[in-house]
Motif scaffolding. Structure first.
Motif, short mmCIF file in Angstrom:
data_model
loop_
_atom_site.label_atom_id
_atom_site.label_comp_id
_atom_site.label_asym_id
_atom_site.label_seq_id
_atom_site.Cartn_x
_atom_site.Cartn_y
_atom_site.Cartn_z
N PRO A 111 -31.89 4.76 8.47
CA PRO A 111 -32.72 3.63 8.92
C PRO A 111 -34.07 3.63 8.19
N ARG A 112 -34.78 2.52 8.24
CA ARG A 112 -36.09 2.42 7.57
C ARG A 112 -36.99 3.59 8.00
N GLY A 113 -37.79 4.06 7.06
CA GLY A 113 -38.67 5.20 7.34
C GLY A 113 -37.91 6.52 7.29
N GLY A 114 -36.68 6.48 6.76
CA GLY A 114 -35.79 7.63 6.88
C GLY A 114 -36.02 8.79 5.93
N SER A 115 -37.04 8.72 5.08
CA SER A 115 -37.31 9.90 4.23
C SER A 115 -37.71 11.10 5.09
N ASP A 116 -38.32 10.84 6.24
CA ASP A 116 -38.64 11.93 7.17
C ASP A 116 -37.36 12.68 7.55
N ILE B 275 -47.30 -4.87 -0.94
CA ILE B 275 -45.88 -4.85 -0.52
C ILE B 275 -45.28 -3.50 -0.89
N LYS B 276 -44.51 -2.93 0.04
CA LYS B 276 -43.85 -1.65 -0.24
C LYS B 276 -42.75 -1.86 -1.28
N VAL B 277 -42.53 -0.87 -2.13
CA VAL B 277 -41.48 -0.99 -3.14
C VAL B 277 -40.11 -1.22 -2.48
N THR B 278 -39.87 -0.57 -1.34
CA THR B 278 -38.57 -0.78 -0.66
C THR B 278 -38.39 -2.25 -0.30
N ASP B 279 -39.47 -2.89 0.15
CA ASP B 279 -39.35 -4.32 0.50
C ASP B 279 -39.16 -5.17 -0.76
N VAL C 96 -39.72 12.90 -1.56
CA VAL C 96 -40.63 11.76 -1.72
C VAL C 96 -40.04 10.45 -1.19
N SER C 97 -40.94 9.62 -0.66
CA SER C 97 -40.59 8.23 -0.30
C SER C 97 -40.77 7.36 -1.53
N ALA C 98 -40.53 6.08 -1.36
CA ALA C 98 -40.84 5.11 -2.43
C ALA C 98 -42.31 4.71 -2.30
N PRO C 99 -42.93 4.24 -3.40
CA PRO C 99 -44.34 3.83 -3.29
C PRO C 99 -44.53 2.81 -2.17
N GLY D 255 -35.86 2.94 -4.81
CA GLY D 255 -37.29 3.24 -4.66
C GLY D 255 -37.54 4.73 -4.65
N GLU D 256 -36.88 5.43 -3.77
CA GLU D 256 -37.06 6.87 -3.64
C GLU D 256 -36.53 7.59 -4.89
N ASP D 257 -35.34 7.14 -5.34
CA ASP D 257 -34.68 7.84 -6.45
C ASP D 257 -35.58 7.85 -7.68
N GLY E 24 -36.08 10.93 -0.87
CA GLY E 24 -35.76 10.75 0.54
C GLY E 24 -34.92 9.51 0.77
N PHE E 25 -34.57 9.28 2.03
CA PHE E 25 -34.05 7.99 2.51
C PHE E 25 -32.56 7.72 2.26
N PHE E 26 -31.92 8.42 1.33
CA PHE E 26 -30.51 8.10 1.10
C PHE E 26 -29.68 9.33 0.74
N1 ASP Z 1 -38.98 3.70 1.68
C1 ASP Z 1 -38.22 3.62 2.91
C2 ASP Z 1 -38.83 2.60 3.83
O1 ASP Z 1 -39.79 1.93 3.47
C3 ASP Z 1 -38.05 4.96 3.54
C4 ASP Z 1 -39.30 5.74 3.81
O2 ASP Z 1 -40.38 5.40 3.32
O3 ASP Z 1 -39.22 6.75 4.52
O4 ASP Z 1 -38.36 2.44 4.92
#
Ligand code: ASP
Length: 449
Positions: free
Chosen positions: A195-200, A46-50, A35-38, A119-121, A181-183
């Motif tokens: 890097p950002r978007g890294g849950s993929d 606003i994204k939770v990561t931000d 899973v990613s963060a919300p 966020g992800e955790d 994901g992501f870490f």
């Molecule tokens: N939450 C992280 C981001 O916003 C990672 C992801 O969503 O894949 O970059």
């Protein structure tokens, strides 16, 4: 076995998480979930990561992050209540983020990464708790416990090879494993993010480690489309793509799937399917090693800005052994990666990403090239875009360059550079950045209308 990864918009609210859990539980093969963060619930959200980055900045700034922290906890509390979970889980999450905020601030990047990963955790903990609450055998697994080790490059980590061996055991876990994901963790035990978007990327690593039959990547669109839907109305959906085609399209701006995420699955030949959480019965786009049906030469058109070109020329360059090596060595010593290097007989263009090539670096590198390589001429052009047409079918089709350059010429778009990679899967046009969108539309109309 399927590894299924869900992106931020799929986890943005309780109702989205319910859809995710319906998808997971409707297919027993979906045993590992990443899973990613919300993410954003709507355009202005606003994204939770931000939000977590804002917390980290406040923590590092005046030390008071109360407002930012309340906002993040509020997001989780709203989701937990929408899922009918009691407050205990919200307390666990609040305590976790508070502890990260109070952690050692001596290394800023490490501090920020530790917060970003929250966020992800915590989303993984929440999704596991919800699955349990509706009667499923599910559990949260921490990347530390599972042995997902990364290089200690904060915000830009890469997987360490031993992780694959460690993560193999996930395939033997009973029930549904929910993995953030992501870490991951550095060998010295620090939290490090991709890097950002890294849950993929996490999903892809897990799929490769457990030798999954399929890596599903759930997002908020039905397909990968042949061009950016913000530019073209109803662009043609792509049903099947090769890894090579996807890599080229992601490079030039397709953001559906992280460009670094293909490597682990590519090496194992595991297919990737992009699907829509909001429309899970749609077939999606499948990324495979070889495509069986190649009816059209071009599958997609992408474009990205932020490039600059260094042009240099020297009479009899082709006779000077070692010229190319010396040139690339200067870039290496200045820590600048190059993107492309088309050449003529006595001239070379080096294409770089502008954000690596600051004005300061430019001065230094140009001086070094002039002094060390004694070139006749050198100039730098900034604010360029690369537009690409991509397709395995281009290799066996005559006249693609003529059609593409004709379409651009009819729009009066000047080409600063054309390059066809040796694999013949893509053709790149270098143009002024303000002409990028017009170029994509012209190429789309040429190849898809
Ligand atoms: N939450 C992280 C981001 O916003 C990672 C992801 O969503 O894949 O970059």
């Amino acid at each position: 076995m399927i590894v299924a990864k869900f992106g931020g918009t799929s986890l943005a609210s309780a109702s989205q998480i319910k859809k995710v859990c319906d998808i997971i539980t409707s297919e027993p093969a979906r045993r590992i979930v990443v899973v990613s963060a919300p993410g954003k619930r709507d355009r202005d959200d606003i994204k939770v990561t931000d939000m977590l980055i804002a917390c980290a900045e406040a923590g590092l700034g005046n030390g008071n992050a109360d407002e930012e922290l309340d906002a993040v906890i509020g997001r989780y509390a709203e989701i937990a209540s929408g899922l009918g979970l009691d407050n205990d889980i919200v307390d666990v999450i609040a305590e976790d983020i508070r502890a990260r905020l109070d952690s050692d601030k001596s290394d800023k990047e490490r501090y920020v990464d530790n917060l970003k990963a929250a966020g992800e955790d915590n989303t993984a903990k929440l999704v596991a708790a919800y699955l349990q609450s509706i009667g499923h055998d599910a559990r949260y697994v921490s990347p530390k416990e599972a042995g997902l080790f990364l290089s200690d490059e904060f915000g830009n980590a890469q997987v360490l090879p031993q992780s694959y061996e460690n993560l193999k055991k996930l395939s033997t876990y009973p029930g549904i494993t929910v993995f953030p994901g992501f870490f991951g963790y550095s060998l010295s035990g620090e939290v490090v993010t991709f890097p950002r978007g890294g849950s993929d990327i996490t999903g892809s690593i897990l799929a490769a480690a457990v030798d999954a039959d399929l890596y599903e990547n759930f997002t908020d669109v039905d397909n990968v489309y042949s061009a950016n839907p913000n530019l073209i109305d109803n662009p043609r959906p792509i049903i099947e793509l090769t890894y090579r085609e996807m890599r080229e399209l992601s490079y030039a701006g397709f953001s559906v799937f992280h460009e670094e995420a293909l490597v682990p699955v590519y090496e194992k030949g595991i297919p990737v399917r992009i699907k829509n959480t909001n429309n899970p019965t749609a077939p999606g786009t499948t990324i495979v090693k070889e495509r069986h049906c190649i009816s059209e030469p071009v599958v997609g058109i992408a474009g990205d800005t932020g490039f600059c070109f260094i042009y240099l020329s020297k009479y009899l360059m082709n006779r000077e052994i070692g010229f190319g090596r010396k040139l690339l060595q200067i870039l290496e010593e200045e820590h600048i990666p190059f993107e492309h290097m088309p050449s003529g007989i006595d001239n070379i263009t080096i294409i770089l990403k502008q954000h690596h090539f600051t004005e300061e670096k430019e001065k230094k590198i140009v001086n070094r090239i002039v002094d060390e390589l004694e070139v006749d001429d050198i100039s730098v052009q900034r604010n360029l875009a690369l537009v690409m047409i991509v397709g395995e079918g281009m290799r066996n089709t005559v006249g693609i360059t003529a059609r593409a350059s004709g379409a651009l010429a009819r729009q009066n778009i000047n080409l600063d550079m054309i390059s066809q990679g040796p694999s013949e899967v893509s053709m790149i046009f270098g143009i002024k950045d303000y002409e990028k969108d017009r170029a994509i539309i012209a190429l789309y109309n040429e190849f898809f209308k």
